[in-house]
Design an enzyme around this catalytic site. Structure first.
Site, PDB file in Angstrom:
ATOM      1  N   ASP A  98       4.751   0.063  12.091  1.00 24.01           N
ATOM      2  CA  ASP A  98       3.486  -0.445  11.576  1.00 24.01           C
ATOM      3  C   ASP A  98       3.235  -1.910  11.928  1.00 24.01           C
ATOM      4  OD1 ASP A  98       2.620   1.933  10.534  1.00 24.01           O
ATOM      5  OD2 ASP A  98       3.159   1.487   8.463  1.00 24.01           O
ATOM      6  N   ARG A 136      -8.527   0.131   4.605  1.00 17.93           N
ATOM      7  CA  ARG A 136      -7.548   1.047   4.023  1.00 17.93           C
ATOM      8  C   ARG A 136      -6.242   0.331   3.708  1.00 17.93           C
ATOM      9  NH1 ARG A 136      -5.788   4.775   7.766  1.00 17.93           N
ATOM     10  NH2 ARG A 136      -4.474   5.484   6.053  1.00 17.93           N
ATOM     11  N   CYS A 159      -3.788  13.363  12.604  1.00 14.10           N
ATOM     12  CA  CYS A 159      -3.828  11.918  12.466  1.00 14.10           C
ATOM     13  C   CYS A 159      -4.003  11.310  13.837  1.00 14.10           C
ATOM     14  CB  CYS A 159      -2.526  11.422  11.835  1.00 14.10           C
ATOM     15  SG  CYS A 159      -2.419   9.632  11.676  1.00 14.10           S
ATOM     16  N   LYS A 208       0.833  -1.208   0.000  1.00 11.87           N
ATOM     17  CA  LYS A 208       0.000   0.000   0.000  1.00 11.87           C
ATOM     18  C   LYS A 208       0.869   1.260   0.000  1.00 11.87           C
ATOM     19  CE  LYS A 208      -1.768   1.675   3.895  1.00 11.87           C
ATOM     20  NZ  LYS A 208      -1.734   3.143   4.122  1.00 11.87           N
ATOM     21  N   ASN A 209       1.811   1.326   0.928  1.00 14.36           N
ATOM     22  CA  ASN A 209       2.614   2.536   1.068  1.00 14.36           C
ATOM     23  C   ASN A 209       3.484   2.792  -0.156  1.00 14.36           C
ATOM     24  OD1 ASN A 209       1.511   3.051   3.566  1.00 14.36           O
ATOM     25  ND2 ASN A 209       3.172   2.104   4.710  1.00 14.36           N
ATOM     26  N   ARG A 229       2.398  13.989  12.899  1.00 15.68           N
ATOM     27  CA  ARG A 229       2.920  13.717  11.564  1.00 15.68           C
ATOM     28  C   ARG A 229       2.879  14.955  10.662  1.00 15.68           C
ATOM     29  NH1 ARG A 229       1.674   7.665   9.633  1.00 15.68           N
ATOM     30  NH2 ARG A 229      -0.384   8.360   9.010  1.00 15.68           N
TER      31      ARG A 229
END
Length: 422
Positions: free
Chosen positions: A309, A401, A118, A22-23, A123
């Protein structure tokens, strides 16, 4: 609103295909803004964040088509028709700020909404802006938008030294530097695999880049970039997440497409905890060695350190470990919001600032819990796999997501899991 129901206690055995990152994909997609020619991404993940980036690019005038069920993204930005990235789209996803560098580099001007706050920390995007300013951009922040222009219509090469490692700022600066006049040197740059993947894609498009994967990246700007076809790198966070599934509830799972170089520090911690990780021709095979998982201490760090993460998912595993573990979060503040939910399942966790002390218990108990962010949501599912009884995880729009078809992937290996439509 959908929720996920997990009935714990089943061992997992089988194979789980790991999607593209995803990133990485969210970083690669804005690269289409750098060229008039087509850019095609293969191995793309099918996630709501990808749909949001698609919507943003289309609002700027890009053509984006999802092919082969969404696994291929065919993009074309022969012109940028609109140079304003609107708040209504940008607020949904912080990665939207990555359109700023490419638009500024190609056409010399852009207006991009600030992404806002966030749940897992502030961030801020100040490092993005300082990097672009170093390349000659003139920035004006007003009414929640960044109004940016490059005098003379083109950015200039510069030495950009980040005060601390920032993946997003490195990505934005790298994208912008490809079309800047002269040489740009990024110092204290992020080293994540997603950065390497971006550099490889940009090089396929004609960019001149050296040093990706190290703390110093050098970019010699070119006048134009061309089209390319590029495979998105394997998602190391999804990989690590599914590696934890058999670790917490037993069994043996092969993660197809997994690579040990993507999760080296994480795999070392699993070995320390008593989890076997072996390379195969198709990926990585994971199994719990013997008996209960051992307690280990974890400190999150930029790559190649332990990923922030994967901290929430690792905490879920350590809730049932033999002994006491300490997790130190050094990347984001306020990233232990999953701890109270795990405590509802019988975990014993003490949180003090950036440290969480986890006293292992023999077994968790199913309970209704609520996801607070993307990684927290999947950590509660991981915990539910090993818990007695039923666990219902609500607010799983966070999950969608970053993870595609979680219930199908785990269910195919024997997990008793289903989505409840809300």
């Amino acid at each position: 609103m959908d929720s996920i129901l997990v009935r714990g206690g089943a061992e997992l055995n089988g194979v789980i295909p790991i999607a593209g990152a995803k990133n990485a994909c969210l970083t690669l997609m804005p690269a289409t803004l750098l060229t008039e020619e087509p850019l095609t991404l293969t191995n793309a993940p099918r996630l709501s964040d990808i749909s949001t980036m698609t919507q943003l690019l289309q609002s700027l005038g890009s053509e984006v088509a999802a092919l082969q069920g969404g696994k291929v993204l065919a993009m074309s930005s022969w012109s940028i028709a609109n140079h304003t990235a609107d708040y209504d789209i940008v607020r949904k996803m912080r990665a939207s700020i990555l359109v700023l560098g490419p638009m500024l580099a190609r056409d010399g001007h852009a207006i991009v909404s600030l992404p806002g706050g966030c749940a897992i920390g502030a961030r801020p995007v100040d490092l993005h802006l300082k990097a672009l300013e170093a390349m000659g951009a003139e920035l004006d922040l007003r009414d929640g938008y960044v109004h940016a222009r490059a005098p003379g219509g083109r950015l200039k090469g510069a030495v950009v030294e980040f005060p601390f490692v920032s993946v997003g700022a490195t990505e934005n600066a790298l994208l912008a530097a490809t079309l800047a006049k002269g040489t740009t040197v990024l110092k204290n740059a992020a080293r994540e695999p997603e950065i390497v993947d971006l550099a490889q894609c940009l090089r396929r498009m004609g960019a001149q880049i050296e040093g990706e994967g190290t703390s110093t990246i050098t970019v010699q700007g070119v006048d134009r970039l061309g089209g390319a076809t590029h495979p998105v790198v394997t998602d190391r966070i999804e990989l690590g997440t599914y590696m934890l599934a058999p670790a917490i509830c037993g069994g043996e799972v092969e993660c197809l497409g997994g690579r040990i170089d993507l999760v080296g520090s994480f795999a070392e911690k699993l070995d320390e905890a008593g989890i076997s990780v072996t390379e195969t021709e198709r990926g990585l095979k994971v199994a719990r060695k013997n008996g209960r998982v051992k307690a280990v201490n974890v400190v999150t760090e930029p790559f190649p350190g332990f990923p922030t993460d994967l901290q929430a998912q690792m905490m879920a595993l350590l809730c049932t470990a033999d002994g006491t573990s300490v997790l130190e979060e050094k990347i984001f503040e306020n990233r232990f919001m999953h701890a109270p939910e795990l405590i509802r399942m019988g975990a014993r966790i003490d949180v003090h600032g950036g440290h969480a002390t986890v006293h292992g218990v023999e077994r968790l108990r199913g309970a209704p819990v609520m996801a607070t962010d993307l990684r927290a949501s999947v950590s509660l599912i991981i915990a539910g796999l090993a818990a007695e009884g039923e666990t219902v995880v609500s607010r799983v729009y966070h999950l969608d997501r970053g993870y595609e078809h979680v219930e199908e992937k785990l269910g195919a290996c024997g997990a008793k899991i289903e989505r409840i439509k809300g």
